[in-house]
Every structure is written in C-alpha cells, then in structure tokens.
Design a protein around this motif. Structure first.
Motif, mmCIF file in Angstrom:
data_model
loop_
_atom_site.group_PDB
_atom_site.id
_atom_site.type_symbol
_atom_site.label_atom_id
_atom_site.label_comp_id
_atom_site.label_asym_id
_atom_site.label_seq_id
_atom_site.Cartn_x
_atom_site.Cartn_y
_atom_site.Cartn_z
ATOM 1 N N GLY A 1 0.911 -1.181 -0.292
ATOM 2 C CA GLY A 1 -0.118 0.191 -0.094
ATOM 3 C C GLY A 1 0.433 1.289 -0.061
ATOM 4 O O GLY A 1 0.502 2.325 -0.613
ATOM 5 N N LEU A 2 1.880 1.218 0.689
ATOM 6 C CA LEU A 2 2.813 2.265 0.671
ATOM 7 C C LEU A 2 3.649 2.289 -0.794
ATOM 8 O O LEU A 2 3.857 3.932 -1.198
ATOM 9 C CB LEU A 2 3.991 1.923 1.731
ATOM 10 N N MET A 3 4.296 1.689 -1.401
ATOM 11 C CA MET A 3 4.320 1.564 -3.046
ATOM 12 C C MET A 3 3.243 1.805 -3.426
ATOM 13 O O MET A 3 3.659 2.986 -4.523
ATOM 14 C CB MET A 3 5.067 0.518 -3.409
ATOM 15 N N ARG A 4 1.965 2.095 -3.620
ATOM 16 C CA ARG A 4 0.489 2.559 -4.063
ATOM 17 C C ARG A 4 0.971 3.752 -4.423
ATOM 18 O O ARG A 4 -0.046 4.693 -5.081
ATOM 19 C CB ARG A 4 0.008 1.715 -4.341
ATOM 20 N N GLY A 5 0.604 4.465 -2.944
ATOM 21 C CA GLY A 5 0.665 5.719 -2.428
ATOM 22 C C GLY A 5 2.291 6.429 -3.461
ATOM 23 O O GLY A 5 1.455 7.952 -4.255
ATOM 24 N N PHE A 6 2.755 5.704 -3.277
ATOM 25 C CA PHE A 6 4.167 6.774 -3.993
ATOM 26 C C PHE A 6 3.539 6.364 -5.053
ATOM 27 O O PHE A 6 4.176 8.029 -5.821
ATOM 28 C CB PHE A 6 5.752 5.978 -3.813
ATOM 29 N N HIS A 7 3.325 5.228 -5.777
ATOM 30 C CA HIS A 7 3.185 5.456 -7.170
ATOM 31 C C HIS A 7 2.313 6.666 -7.546
ATOM 32 O O HIS A 7 2.358 6.890 -8.898
ATOM 33 C CB HIS A 7 2.700 4.087 -7.896
#
Length: 311
Positions: free
Chosen positions: A102-108
C-alpha cells in the motif's frame, strides 16, 4: 563479437555507402572500412559488394543483417538494465496485500512518472542480500535480523508503524468488544499459521507472546489467507492478529470482526532498507516521500520489540 563493428555494418547497410555511414558514425571512411573488414574476417564471409551506387549487401550480408540489429537491441537492453537513469526502481514489498504494498501504491500515485518494478521476497536474508548486491534498490522490513546488525553499507529508516488488530469470528467471546487490551487476550488462542522460525515476523510474535503471556499458535499447514479467514469465522475458540493496513476481502456472511488492541497497542515497525551507495535518483524521491508521509503511533501507548530499528 565487436559491437562497434556490428554497429558500423548496420550503418553501412542502412546508408548504402561507406562515406555516409562514416558521417553518421562521426568517424573516417577508412575506420568504417577497417571495421567492416574485421567483421568479415570474424565471420569468414563477405558482407558487401561495391557497386557504382555504393555498397550492396551480399547474400551473407542480407542473412546477417537482422541478427546484427538484434545484437544491438540486446546490447542496448543490457546497458539499460543497469542504467539508473533509465531502469525502473526495484522495490521489495514482501507480499501483495500487506502494508508496504500500500505504501508503494501511494508512492506511485504521487509520482506516476517514476517507473517501478515491485517484487516479493519472502525472507529477510534474501532481501538484504539483494539490496547489498544491487539486485533490488530497497526493501521494506522490520529489521535485518533480531540481534544482528545490518551489513556494512546497508542503511535503514523506520517509515511506518502499523497497529495490530484482533480478528474474530461472530461466535468468539470477544467479538462484541469495541476494543481489547493485551491483558484481555491472555488465555485466548491466537492462531497464526505460516509463521516461519527465523523470520523477522516470527521473532516479533515470539517476543510479543513472551512479554504479555499470550498464546500464539502457528500449528497446521498454511493454506493461505482464505482458509485462515474461513477457519476464524467458523471456530469460536480461535482468533488471529492482523495488521490494520493488510488488505484482505472476505464474504459478508462470515461475520468477521476487526477489533483494536490497546494498553499498549502492538505495532509492527516497517522500515525501508537500501544501500548507501545506490545512486538511483528515484530512491531519493521514495525516501523523501516516505519521510513526508510517515505515520506513527504515540510511542507511550504502543509496543515494539527492543530489536526493532528505531525511529
């Protein structure tokens, strides 16, 4: 095989003249002739015939041309794979439904122009080795390994504290509670199949159980999250612990309840690991994004093991 000679051969084939190829490659016509001659010696065939119009491909030259183009494409892809300005940022998120994903989806969403290569690595030693070798650029972990320092050159930053919640079925004695304390969980069976000895999460739950007198069972085969949810829904004697940001979907008929745990709230400390010498420009952007969006709990009301990477 000399790639410059192959590149020169393709340039002559496209231009149809040695002189035009020399201009395109910014070398002398003599250099073009020498490269082509060296390639012909290497292959043992003639690639061109000189005509009044320039240079024409022989039958062997025509056969070699598509392979020469492919050689150059492969070479370009090989260079791009290690070119930090061109290749994707490679990040390990452990699994698809957990908080780091989820953190990486937010970064994307915040940086859609940065190309990502998201991977799933099971154990921490594999992840740390991959970070150290440059196979990946970063990994989300709680710690390198309880009681062991990170290898030289590996840096870390704690980026997200994820509260644990109690998951029960509708018939569990705690299913109606608005919240439960860790003391109230003493004597209840907390079932967490799939915990593997030697992993960071096994160490986390071992310490949690020891400090608060909890009964955490990892018995039985791990048939996946769906089987876990089915069992918790159907078995009043079992509950499990789940990260607040773990994204699982279950049928409405299961009647499952997620209940906050308090006094203190156990939090799982997610940290980002990376190599100090990694020059990928997007890694700096990721670290800045995580620092700006980091969320933590009131430390006076939370619990993490002593070995967790500090804030």
């Amino acid at each position: 095989m000399d790639l410059e000679a192959v590149r020169t051969f393709v340039a002559v084939a496209d231009a149809g003249q040695f002189q035009e190829a020399a201009v395109e490659l910014a070398v002398t016509q003599q250099a073009v002739s020498k490269r082509v001659a060296a390639l012909e010696r290497r292959l043992g065939v003639r690639l061109f015939t000189r005509t009044a119009r320039g240079a024409g491909l022989t039958i062997d030259g025509q056969a070699f041309l598509p392979h020469a183009r492919e050689l150059l494409r492969v070479a370009e892809r090989a260079v791009a794979s290690v070119d930090f300005a061109r290749r994707p940022l490679r990040v390990d998120v452990i699994a698809s439904r957990v908080a780091p994903s989820g953190l990486m989806r937010g970064f994307h969403r915040a940086h859609p122009g940065i190309e990502l290569d998201v991977v799933w690595l099971f154990d921490v030693e594999t992840a740390v080795t991959a970070v150290g070798s440059g196979e990946i650029d970063a990994s989300f972990r709680a710690v390198a390994m309880p009681g062991r320092p990170l290898p030289e050159g590996i840096a870390s930053a704690r980026v997200f504290d994820e509260p644990l919640q109690l998951l029960t079925g509708p018939a569990h004695t705690l299913s109606g509670a608005r919240s439960v304390t860790l003391a109230q969980l003493v004597g209840h069976r907390i079932w967490m199949p799939g915990i593997v000895p030697g992993t960071e999460w096994a160490a986390y739950y071992d310490d949690l159980a020891a400090e608060f007198g909890l009964t955490i069972e990892a018995t039985g085969p791990n048939f996946g999250s769906d089987a876990l949810l089915d069992t918790i829904a159907d078995t009043p004697a079992l509950a499990t612990l789940m990260g607040r940001d773990t994204r699982l979907v279950w049928p409405a008929g299961h009647g499952l309840r997620l209940i906050p745990v308090t006094d203190p709230t156990p939090v799982y400390p997610h940290s980002l690991l990376w190599h100090r010498d990694n020059p990928h420009p997007a890694l700096t952007t990721l670290r800045a994004h995580l620092a700006a969006t980091a969320t933590g709990q009131d430390r006076t009301g939370t619990w993490t093991p002593d070995w967790a990477i500090p804030h």
